[in-house]
Scaffold this active site. Structure first.
Site, mmCIF file in Angstrom:
data_model
loop_
_atom_site.group_PDB
_atom_site.id
_atom_site.type_symbol
_atom_site.label_atom_id
_atom_site.label_comp_id
_atom_site.label_asym_id
_atom_site.label_seq_id
_atom_site.Cartn_x
_atom_site.Cartn_y
_atom_site.Cartn_z
ATOM 1 N N LYS A 57 10.848 -3.262 -10.435
ATOM 2 C CA LYS A 57 11.446 -3.226 -11.770
ATOM 3 C C LYS A 57 11.519 -4.632 -12.349
ATOM 4 C CE LYS A 57 14.838 -0.247 -12.017
ATOM 5 N NZ LYS A 57 16.193 0.139 -11.587
ATOM 6 N N ARG A 62 21.252 -3.499 -12.409
ATOM 7 C CA ARG A 62 20.317 -2.463 -11.943
ATOM 8 C C ARG A 62 19.682 -2.826 -10.611
ATOM 9 N NH1 ARG A 62 16.033 -2.080 -16.699
ATOM 10 N NH2 ARG A 62 15.802 0.047 -15.877
ATOM 11 N N GLY A 81 16.136 6.695 -8.381
ATOM 12 C CA GLY A 81 17.431 7.348 -8.278
ATOM 13 C C GLY A 81 18.139 7.189 -6.938
ATOM 14 N N MET A 128 19.192 4.295 -5.508
ATOM 15 C CA MET A 128 20.227 3.260 -5.488
ATOM 16 C C MET A 128 20.985 3.271 -6.817
ATOM 17 S SD MET A 128 18.292 0.307 -3.385
ATOM 18 C CE MET A 128 16.912 0.343 -4.482
ATOM 19 N N ARG A 178 6.380 1.442 -14.595
ATOM 20 C CA ARG A 178 5.852 1.408 -13.217
ATOM 21 C C ARG A 178 4.683 2.387 -13.135
ATOM 22 N NH1 ARG A 178 11.315 4.053 -11.203
ATOM 23 N NH2 ARG A 178 11.114 6.022 -12.265
ATOM 24 N N HIS A 205 0.577 21.965 20.066
ATOM 25 C CA HIS A 205 -0.658 22.747 20.111
ATOM 26 C C HIS A 205 -0.893 23.462 18.786
ATOM 27 C CE1 HIS A 205 -3.100 26.354 21.042
ATOM 28 N NE2 HIS A 205 -3.779 25.477 21.770
ATOM 29 N N SER A 227 -15.825 6.765 23.393
ATOM 30 C CA SER A 227 -15.037 7.403 22.358
ATOM 31 C C SER A 227 -13.574 7.304 22.788
ATOM 32 C CB SER A 227 -15.450 8.867 22.201
ATOM 33 O OG SER A 227 -14.590 9.496 21.295
ATOM 34 N N CYS A 263 -11.770 9.724 18.763
ATOM 35 C CA CYS A 263 -11.729 11.176 18.541
ATOM 36 C C CYS A 263 -10.321 11.740 18.683
ATOM 37 C CB CYS A 263 -12.690 11.881 19.489
ATOM 38 S SG CYS A 263 -12.266 11.674 21.220
ATOM 39 N N TYR A 273 -17.660 4.702 14.135
ATOM 40 C CA TYR A 273 -17.251 5.918 13.420
ATOM 41 C C TYR A 273 -15.851 6.337 13.838
ATOM 42 C CZ TYR A 273 -18.039 8.523 17.739
ATOM 43 O OH TYR A 273 -17.960 8.982 19.025
HETATM 44 P P1 ADP Z 1 16.767 3.826 -11.714
HETATM 45 O O1 ADP Z 1 16.146 2.793 -10.874
HETATM 46 O O2 ADP Z 1 17.544 4.842 -10.976
HETATM 47 O O3 ADP Z 1 15.795 4.409 -12.699
HETATM 48 P P2 ADP Z 1 17.661 2.044 -13.783
HETATM 49 O O4 ADP Z 1 18.098 0.710 -13.364
HETATM 50 O O5 ADP Z 1 16.297 2.170 -14.331
HETATM 51 O O6 ADP Z 1 17.877 3.058 -12.603
HETATM 52 O O7 ADP Z 1 18.695 2.522 -14.845
HETATM 53 C C1 ADP Z 1 18.767 3.836 -15.279
HETATM 54 C C2 ADP Z 1 18.771 3.927 -16.777
HETATM 55 O O8 ADP Z 1 19.796 3.149 -17.355
HETATM 56 C C3 ADP Z 1 17.522 3.388 -17.440
HETATM 57 O O9 ADP Z 1 16.512 4.323 -17.465
HETATM 58 C C4 ADP Z 1 17.984 3.107 -18.831
HETATM 59 O O10 ADP Z 1 17.921 4.261 -19.604
HETATM 60 C C5 ADP Z 1 19.416 2.706 -18.615
HETATM 61 N N1 ADP Z 1 19.543 1.260 -18.719
HETATM 62 C C6 ADP Z 1 19.392 0.341 -17.737
HETATM 63 N N2 ADP Z 1 19.551 -0.900 -18.231
HETATM 64 C C7 ADP Z 1 19.789 -0.768 -19.550
HETATM 65 C C8 ADP Z 1 20.021 -1.697 -20.603
HETATM 66 N N3 ADP Z 1 20.015 -2.996 -20.402
HETATM 67 N N4 ADP Z 1 20.231 -1.187 -21.830
HETATM 68 C C9 ADP Z 1 20.221 0.140 -22.033
HETATM 69 N N5 ADP Z 1 20.001 1.050 -21.093
HETATM 70 C C10 ADP Z 1 19.795 0.609 -19.850
HETATM 71 MG MG MG Z 2 14.770 3.497 -13.992
#
Ligand code: ADP
Ligand code: MG
Ligand code: MG
Length: 904
Positions: A27, A98, A107, A109, A371, A485, A793, A860, A880
């Protein structure tokens, strides 16, 4: 130079960039990159993944000290860019904190939004924006997220719902509203009070008012979230190392919850399910963060075309769609145009399908994440080929984009997605062999024909079950792992199999299958999803996958770039043909014993084994000869002149003898001896450690007549084919040698037999005699062995078993625990242990070639179809790899990728 722990980005500049994922997380690296290529991104900074490790090693106080000045400077940078002040009452800077690891862990963390708000600054924000509702909506979201992530406000038990959700529900009920957006300022104020009270009550902590205290708390909580249960489980599943750690991104907030000109959404530059080149995604007006995925309100589609398709599936009338669920394209046309341009730009820049997160604040578009999007196997192939045809990537890169293992999804019948959604899930086991199968339950292999479609349900399977396994549509076992098996044989057959479904209680006597309190009987329908390991009640609809032109094109690229060839492990002409169809160039392992079980032959085999002298054995072997000869003819012919490695008899003889009294009685009658004699012989054959017992070349060295018969069958088959104009070059392989003498004795018998057959027929063929290297001693003395053997082999199944000292048949008792505890990273029977077993493979290859330059070397074991192991085989210079037919395409791609990487 001092270690740099914080990298800033904003306003078109960045200290990091896309290829710094290891340090900045995916990210963070992409937020930096987007700045550099002129995509609008709110300013912020990334704390490196190294700091996560420091935090785990040094503890919180030390890390705070190390970070303090860099973070303060970075916050100042954001303040300057946004013209706000962190912690200020009237004009506060609010940020998101984040998580973001190297590999995407969606989702898994934690993230906190709107940080920096408190009782004072909420008023400041309200005043500055002129939107009191927005200010309080942000504040209640902040208290909720911070309470959850940092202060540990979780449901008290798994039956309980989230404590904040509960409060929200109560307030909504009290006010008589359905949606969050219907709550007014006073409701939101009330929510904040209630949330804070709940925090105090459950955790005993007051809610921090200081922005800096909030920030430090959130940063540390994100580091902590690297070790939450979800994240740990996800890492296990995806094979992500625990050491990597997460980065932390701190970023100025932009607000999708500022009213009807604001929105938030997620989008894909292409369809992640099918690969179709269609921009798509979902958004919500006046919303923030994860509202779109959380399912609180029905999200709307981004493009008009997508929206129309969606409405059709949902049975929504066009006029209702336009009124209630307009697409972003219709609702905010300028924003859509800009987003559309950005998605094109990002895809062109990364040259791959992107998964985007964006927010619109007051009609201004901001990108918050990009990503490479996750996708199905089918989408993976289509997208790679489309990008190639569009001229965005070349053929090498298209090939590199294919995740070899995912090709599996394309090769087996699949369940109809809709049907699976409504099916009743009964149990879950290991996804042992992909595909989809429905059939009526049978419990015994010899009853596999009882119904037209059967599912063989066993506690575990044995070689005796082979024929039944071939007939059944799918195999379900209660015990056994991915190399049991059932699993190995099923993969070889390309047959759907779920193994080790521990919840199954099978009663052979009653012919019942008990799962919890439910009982299923012989004849009841069940369905197996071998790709997910799930078992369903009844008959779920399936369809054949289409291996269209794109798949074939990827395979062509693989042929173009590979150095190693790929062979198949096949025991029957049918398997050999399937593998040829997938592009196998030869057979690396043909197990002759599998032919021994078919039909009437097993009786002759038993007669041979139970005979008390050589003469008796020779008589029985003479009866087996024509069967073997015709089998070998079939297989050699199916491989159209490609090399075919035929292994001499390998398993302990005890596996072939009858174990039930009825079968023993029958055998006694057939052979004209007493039941008692049969019984004695059977118990004589039983061993304490059959896998280390009388098997492999030890059989041929104690009963040379067996080797003689097999060698004769092979040579006669090749000569018969030659008469019909089919030229073959069989490679006769001696199993399980540990000393060169063991090999020599076998090769002498083989050569002598061949010579005899040549004299008898007045014709000759070319053949080779080589050996499996599967006992550590054979690898250690490979130079000696190679003086006589014409090829090697590596039998890495046994080699792994003997190097680790893990019995393959018993390892399932402790291997899963070892993997869970991190003692082992992988099941070494699935993924070749390069550090240990790999040394023997490498040494064996080098030593072998030191004695015989150009010695042909292959593998093998099951590892021959596992991508990382194939890569290893390439690196040690094998000629191979060989794998089960349905893994041939996977091995071909993995082999080509390994070669491309080795040349870069
Ligand atoms: P995950 O890794 O679980 O996707 P994110 O860090 O991407 O978590 O955060 C989840 C959501 O929070 C993002 O998709 C975005 O919509 C919102 N978000 C994160 N940072 C900001 C920000 N600086 N301003 C507005 N929305 C944010
Ligand atoms: Mg995200
Ligand atoms: Mg072996």
């Amino acid at each position: 130079m001092a270690v740099k722990r914080v990298y800033t980005f904003g306003n078109g500049e960045a200290e990091g960039k896309a290829d710094m994922k290891n340090l900045l997380g995916g990210k963070g690296a992409n937020l930096a990159e987007m700045n550099l290529i002129g995509v609008p991104v709110p300013p912020g900074f990334t704390i490196t993944t190294d700091v996560c490790s420091e935090y785990n090693d040094l503890g919180r106080d030390k890390v705070l000290e190390l970070l303090k000045s860099e973070i303060e400077e970075s916050i100042t940078k954001i303040e300057n860019l946004t013209q706000t002040n962190f912690g200020d009452k009237n004009n506060p800077l609010l940020v998101s904190v984040r998580s973001g690891a190297r590999a995407s862990m969606p989702g898994m963390m934690d993230t906190v939004l709107n940080l920096g708000l408190n009782e004072d600054s909420v008023a400041g924000i309200a005043k500055k924006s002129g939107n009191e509702r927005f200010a309080w909506d942000s504040y209640r979201r902040f208290v909720q997220m911070y309470g959850d992530v940092v202060l540990g406000m979780k449901p008290v038990s798994k039956e309980e719902i989230d404590p904040f959700e509960k409060i929200m529900e109560d307030v909504k009920l009290e006010k008589g509203v359905d949606l969050d957006t219907d709550l007014d300022v006073s409701d939101l104020k009330e929510l904040v009070v209630l949330f804070k009270e709940a925090v105090k009550e459950q955790t005993g902590q007051g809610f921090p008012e200081s922005a800096w205290e909030q920030l430090w708390g959130a940063i540390l909580a994100v580091f902590d979230s690297w070790n939450n249960d979800r994240a740990i489980l996800y890492r296990r599943m995806e094979g992500i190392p625990d050491e990597w750690g997460t980065a932390v991104n701190v970023q100025a907030m932009v607000y999708g919850n500022m009213g009807d000109d604001s929105a938030t959404g997620v989008a894909f530059t292409r369809d992640a399910g099918t690969g179709e080149n269609m921009f798509n995604g979902e958004y919500l007006i006046n919303a923030q963060g994860e509202d779109v995925v959380a399912g609180i309100r029905t999200p709307q589609q981004i493009t008009k075309e997508g929206s129309i398709r969606w409405a059709k599936l949902q049975d929504i009338l066009e006029e209702d769609r336009v009124m209630m669920y307009p697409s972003l394209e219709e609702a905010m046309p300028e924003v859509f145009e800009e987003l559309n341009a950005v998605q094109k730009k990002l895809e062109m820049h990364y040259k791959d399908m992107q998964d985007l997160e964006f927010t619109v604040q007051d009609k201004k578009l901001w990108l918050l994440q990009t990503r490479n999007g996750k996708r199905t196997g089918a989408a993976m192939v289509k997208i790679a080929m489309d990008l190639y045809r569009e001229g965005i990537i070349d053929d090498k890169l298209a090939l590199m984009r294919v995740e070899a293992n995912k090709l599996d999804e394309l090769l087996h019948p699949v369940f109809d997605m809709k049907a699976i959604g409504s099916a009743n899930e009964l149990a879950k086991g290991l996804p042992a062999s992909p595909g989809a199968a429905s059939g009526q339950i049978i419990f015994f292999a010899d009853e596999a024909n009882k119904y037209e479609n059967t599912i063989l349900v066993r506690i575990e399977t044995s070689p005796e079950d082979l024929e039944g396994m071939l007939i059944a549509k799918g195999i379900l076992t209660a015990r056994g792992g991915m190399t049991s098996h059932a699993a190995v044989v099923a993969r070889g057959m390309g047959k759907c199999c779920v193994s080790g479904a521990g919840a199954l209680k099978i009663d052979y006597k009653e012919r019942t299958l008990r799962i919890g309190s439910d009982i299923y009987r012989e004849g009841d329908w069940i369905s197996l999803n071998g790709s997910s390991g799930k078992v369903y009640a009844g008959q779920v609809k399936t369809r054949m996958p289409d291996l269209d032109g794109d798949f074939a094109s990827i395979m062509d690229f693989a042929s173009k770039y590979t150095r190693m060839s790929v062979r198949t492990n096949a025991d029957t002409p049918k398997d050999a043909k399937v593998a040829r169809g997938f592009g196998a160039e030869g057979i690396g392992l043909c197990r002759t014993e599998h032919m021994f079980f078919e039909g009437e032959r097993i009786k002759t085999v038993r007669e041979m084994i139970l005979s008390s002298d050589e003469e008796g054995r020779r008589n029985a072997l003479a009866k087996l000869l024509p069967y073997q000869k015709s089998d070998f003819e079939g297989i050699l012919e199916a491989m159209q002149g490609y090399g075919v490695t035929i292994r001499l008899l390998d398993p302990p003889l005890h596996e072939f003898v009858p174990h039930t009294e009825a079968a023993q009685q029958e055998m006694a009658k057939e052979m004209g001896i007493s039941l008692a004699e049969v019984k004695t012989k059977v118990s004589d054959l039983s061993e304490f450690n059959p896998m280390l017992g009388h098997r492999g070349c030890r059989l041929g060295n104690t009963y040379p007549e067996i080797t003689e018969m097999q060698a004769r069958a092979i040579v006669e088959a090749a000569i018969a084919l030659k008469k019909r104009g089919v030229i073959t070059k069989p490679e006769i392989m001696v199993p399980l040698i540990g000393t060169v003498e063991e090999f020599k004795m076998q090769s002498d018998i083989i050569n002598k037999t061949a010579k005899t057959v040549f004299e008898e027929t007045g014709d000759t063929i070319e053949y080779m005699v080589g050996t499996m290297i599967e006992i550590p001693r054979a690898a250690l003395t490979a130079d000696k062995v190679a003086e006589f053997a014409e090829f090697f082999s590596f039998g890495t199944n046994d080699l792994t078993q003997m190097t680790f000292g893990y019995s393959r048949d018993d390892a399932n008792k402790f291997l899963p625990i070892y993997i869970e505890k991190g003692i082992l990273k992988n099941d070494p029977f699935q993924v070749l242990d390069q550090t240990g077993v790999g040394q023997l493979v490498e040494m064996g290859t080098k030593k072998g070639r030191s004695a015989k330059p150009g010695l042909k070397v292959g593998i093998c074991g099951e590892h021959g179809g596992e991508p990382s192991s194939v890569g290893f085989c390439n690196s040690v210079g094998m000629d191979y790899v060989s794998c089960s037919p349905y893994r041939v395409p996977i091995a071909r791609v993995a082999a080509a990728q390994a070669h491309i990487l080795s040349e870069d």
